[in-house]
Design an enzyme around this catalytic site. Structure first.
Site, PDB file in Angstrom:
ATOM      1  N   CYS A 144       2.373  29.914 -20.718  1.00  0.00           N
ATOM      2  CA  CYS A 144       1.802  31.264 -20.588  1.00  0.00           C
ATOM      3  C   CYS A 144       2.806  32.317 -21.046  1.00  0.00           C
ATOM      4  O   CYS A 144       2.438  33.388 -21.498  1.00  0.00           O
ATOM      5  CB  CYS A 144       1.404  31.535 -19.148  1.00  0.00           C
ATOM      6  SG  CYS A 144       0.006  30.539 -18.651  1.00  0.00           S
TER       7      CYS A 144
ATOM      8  N   CYS B 152      -1.461   1.188 -16.405  1.00  0.00           N
ATOM      9  CA  CYS B 152      -0.943   2.533 -16.077  1.00  0.00           C
ATOM     10  C   CYS B 152       0.141   2.405 -15.011  1.00  0.00           C
ATOM     11  O   CYS B 152      -0.073   1.759 -13.984  1.00  0.00           O
ATOM     12  CB  CYS B 152      -2.085   3.414 -15.565  1.00  0.00           C
ATOM     13  SG  CYS B 152      -1.521   4.948 -14.806  1.00  0.00           S
TER      14      CYS B 152
ATOM     15  N   ASP C  51       1.545  25.041 -13.507  1.00  0.00           N
ATOM     16  CA  ASP C  51       1.698  25.351 -14.928  1.00  0.00           C
ATOM     17  C   ASP C  51       2.842  24.569 -15.561  1.00  0.00           C
ATOM     18  O   ASP C  51       3.325  24.936 -16.608  1.00  0.00           O
ATOM     19  CB  ASP C  51       1.927  26.863 -15.108  1.00  0.00           C
ATOM     20  CG  ASP C  51       3.177  27.320 -14.385  1.00  0.00           C
ATOM     21  OD1 ASP C  51       3.838  26.487 -13.734  1.00  0.00           O
ATOM     22  OD2 ASP C  51       3.508  28.519 -14.476  1.00  0.00           O
TER      23      ASP C  51
HETATM   24 ZN   LIG Z   1      -3.577   5.795 -14.140  1.00  0.00          ZN
END
Ligand SMILES: [Zn+2]
Length: 347
Positions: free
Chosen positions: A189, A249, A131
């Site tokens: 949350c 990336c 989370d």
């Molecule tokens: Zn990537």
């Protein structure tokens, strides 16, 4: 007349198209690691244990709290205060005693991420059921580095998102979202609540993709989309990711694993007035010895062989984990928490 042979517990799964004995054998030989045994990890682990995944590793650093019971479906009231990984493993052994379950009461952190994915029996699939974004990007880094398929899930409020990542084939998390949001920029949350049916759906879709990746590893019927929905307004979208892989990336393009090389800081536990401190070393703690020392300065009990929890005589709640992590209550100041750790536990 001879009796028909007894049906296997997996019969209703075996007769599905695409399954059969070979698929059952693949599931039995597989290892799935679930990071985060909360609202997503509980339904996912439950389904995977019932499906006959041979080995499940459950990684979670936290303890069951009363407010978890609304959606974390493996736990009952008697589990409050117990490490989630342990309580989940105990429940899943009742569900299916023919599978192996490793409960790992620890943080998925830069210090142990490589070891978790390599020196443990290597997982065939990792489920990100956490989370917080720092851990999500860390799991993405580790899975891309070690070429382990990753099934990402998220749920907050009435919204859910799910996406499966096959390193080198599909976009990774950083292709889609190059940077983690700034601290405090996203709902959690604790601040936005969570509609339990959303996490049940996302956990189930994560289990489904894990099974597909194991049964048909070369051609899993996953689609190249990210599923997003709002269960309250009943809006659903599928975002096409066919051309979303980014050659630049940092993670899957240039293979610079920024999150794996970060130092672990103290974490302020949102909504709990507590600070989690990272383990100061990689050596496990002798909890019984610490318990004996702390007996003169507070009231402490061993919750299991993995945690020691209690309150110092000044009222400060303290939980110490076998891996050396600690949660110090009554403060959101990391320096105060470190000082309590140094004073009472020692470095
Ligand atoms: Zn990537």
């Amino acid at each position: 007349m001879t009796e028909p042979p007894p049906q296997s517990r997996y019969h209703r799964q075996t007769i599905l198209p695409g399954f059969g004995p070979q698929a059952e054998a693949a599931l039995a030989a597989s290892h799935v690691m679930i990071v985060g045994m909360g609202a997503l990890g509980c339904p996912a682990a439950d389904l995977l244990a019932r499906a006959g995944i041979g080995t499940l590793s459950l990684v979670d650093r936290d303890l069951v709290e009363l407010t978890n019971l609304q959606r974390q479906t493996l736990y009952s009231e008697r589990d409050v205060g117990r490490p989630k990984a342990e309580a989940a493993a105990a429940r899943l052994r009742e569900v299916n005693r023919s599978i192996r379950i490793h409960e790992l009461v620890e943080d998925f952190a830069p210090t142990n991420a490589d070891a978790l994915l390599v020196t443990h029996p290597r997982p065939h699939v990792v489920l990100d059921c956490t989370d917080n974004f720092q851990t999500r990007y860390l799991i993405n880094d580790a899975c891309v580095k070690h070429a382990v398929p990753l099934v990402y899930g998220g749920a907050v409020g009435s919204q859910g998102v799910q996406l499966s990542i096959r390193p080198g084939i599909t976009p990774c998390l950083r292709c889609l979202f190059p940077d983690a949001p700034a601290p405090g920029a996203s709902p959690t949350c604790d601040t936005a609540g969570i509609f339990a049916p959303v996490s049940a759906i996302i956990g189930a879709t994560q289990a489904a993709d894990a099974i597909k990746l194991i049964v048909a590893p070369r051609t899993p019927p996953l689609g190249t989309t990210m599923l997003q929905f709002d269960l309250w307004s009943n809006q659903r979208t599928r975002i096409d990711l066919k051309d979303a892989r980014d050659a630049a990336c940092p993670c899957c393009g240039r293979r610079v694993f920024d999150f794996l090389s970060m130092t672990v800081e103290a974490t302020i536990l949102c909504g709990r007035n507590a600070v989690q401190l990272p383990a100061p070393s990689t050596s496990p703690v002798d909890l019984a010895a610490v318990a004996a020392r702390l007996a003169s300065v507070g009231t402490f009990t061993m919750q299991s062989n993995a945690t020691l929890t209690g309150t110092l005589s000044d009222g400060t709640p303290l939980t110490l984990f076998k891996d050396g992590r600690a949660i110090v209550g009554n403060t959101t100041d990391a320096a105060v928490a470190r000082s309590v750790y140094a004073r009472y536990v020692g470095l």
